[in-house]
Design an enzyme around this catalytic site. Structure first.
Site, PDB file in Angstrom:
ATOM      1  N   ASP A 103      38.720  34.598  46.056  1.00 12.10           N
ATOM      2  CA  ASP A 103      39.725  35.022  47.037  1.00 12.10           C
ATOM      3  C   ASP A 103      40.624  33.833  47.406  1.00 12.10           C
ATOM      4  OD1 ASP A 103      38.505  37.479  47.058  1.00 12.10           O
ATOM      5  OD2 ASP A 103      37.259  37.022  48.808  1.00 12.10           O
TER       6      ASP A 103
HETATM    7  N1  URA Z   1      32.844  36.993  47.022  1.00 10.24           N
HETATM    8  C1  URA Z   1      33.853  37.073  47.910  1.00 10.24           C
HETATM    9  O1  URA Z   1      33.791  37.839  48.855  1.00 10.24           O
HETATM   10  N2  URA Z   1      34.930  36.315  47.686  1.00 10.24           N
HETATM   11  C2  URA Z   1      35.034  35.447  46.664  1.00 10.24           C
HETATM   12  O2  URA Z   1      36.051  34.765  46.539  1.00 10.24           O
HETATM   13  C3  URA Z   1      33.977  35.369  45.756  1.00 10.24           C
HETATM   14  C4  URA Z   1      32.879  36.153  45.958  1.00 10.24           C
END
Ligand code: URA
Length: 236
Positions: A103
């Protein structure tokens, strides 16, 4: 580039196997047998042969990035800065892609490569490659959460996650944890904590398969994988 690295990168075997090829006098460079695994070649111009078969140079590259917050793990975006914007010109011209997604606000280990086979191997759900995260959680993380994650939790639309290993480092109003999961569903870690009424406020990926984040890399910095790191990743 060292001849052993060249041969390993071109998929001729592990570094050990490649060394054996060299020892067995199977490798020539510009018509001359190579005896030294550290022999330096220009991969663009050298005529490298193994048992007289010409090895066609297809440059593959493997970068470990410590992803900073605020950039997205895509190759292009019309709005946000992407991880590609962090790369210097000497590696930018390779047709790199991130292996999986983090993310925008997640930091830590992100592998960038142009090796489609390795990407597939690491992302295929069938391979169940473990990914390890460190997180700060708004809420007291308990042994019940550890149990719930080990059994799988519902993260929406009836989907139950595969078992995850939750390790509590600090159980407090703001908890610290590590979590190992073998899937990569969208926002998976955040949704797993939402399923137990808690919120991820900081998320960092530490490991993917055998590959560990090099903690000496500052956020935004990257380096090439070592031959050993690459071998280990491929072996899994
Ligand atoms: N899980 C999440 O919620 N975000 C990420 O970036 C990676 C795994």
């Amino acid at each position: 580039m060292r001849i052993d690295k060249f041969l390993a990168n071109m998929g001729l075997g592990t570094r050990k196997e490649v060394k054996q090829l060299i020892k067995a006098k199977a490798v020539t460079v510009d018509g001359t047998f190579v005896k030294d695994s550290g022999y330096s070649i220009n991969p663009e111009t050298a005529d490298v042969r193994v048992y007289d078969e010409k090895i066609v140079y297809k440059p593959t590259i493997y970068l470990m990035l410590n992803k900073p917050p605020g950039v997205i793990s895509a190759t292009e975006d019309h709005k946000d800065q992407t991880v590609m914007d962090l790369l210097a010109d000497d590696v930018r011209h390779y047709d790199l892609h991130p292996v999986g997604r983090l993310d925008k606000d997640t930091v830590g280990l992100l592998l960038l490569t142009n090796d489609g086979d390795l990407t597939h191997q690491l992302l295929s759900p069938k391979k169940k490659v473990p990914k390890k995260y460190f997180a700060h959680i708004d809420g007291v993380v308990t042994d019940e959460d550890v149990k719930a994650f080990s059994e799988g939790v519902e993260i929406g639309e009836g989907y139950i996650t595969k078992p995850g290993e939750l390790i509590i480092l600090e159980s407090a109003p703001m908890s610290k944890i590590e979590l190992i999961i073998t899937e990569g569903k969208f926002h998976q870690v955040k949704r797993m904590f939402e399923a137990v009424d808690k919120k991820v406020v900081f998320l960092k990926r530490l490991q993917m398969g055998t590959l560990l984040l090099d903690e000496t890399l500052a956020e935004g910095d990257y380096r090439e994988l070592t031959v050993e790191e690459l071998e280990n990743l491929r072996a899994k």
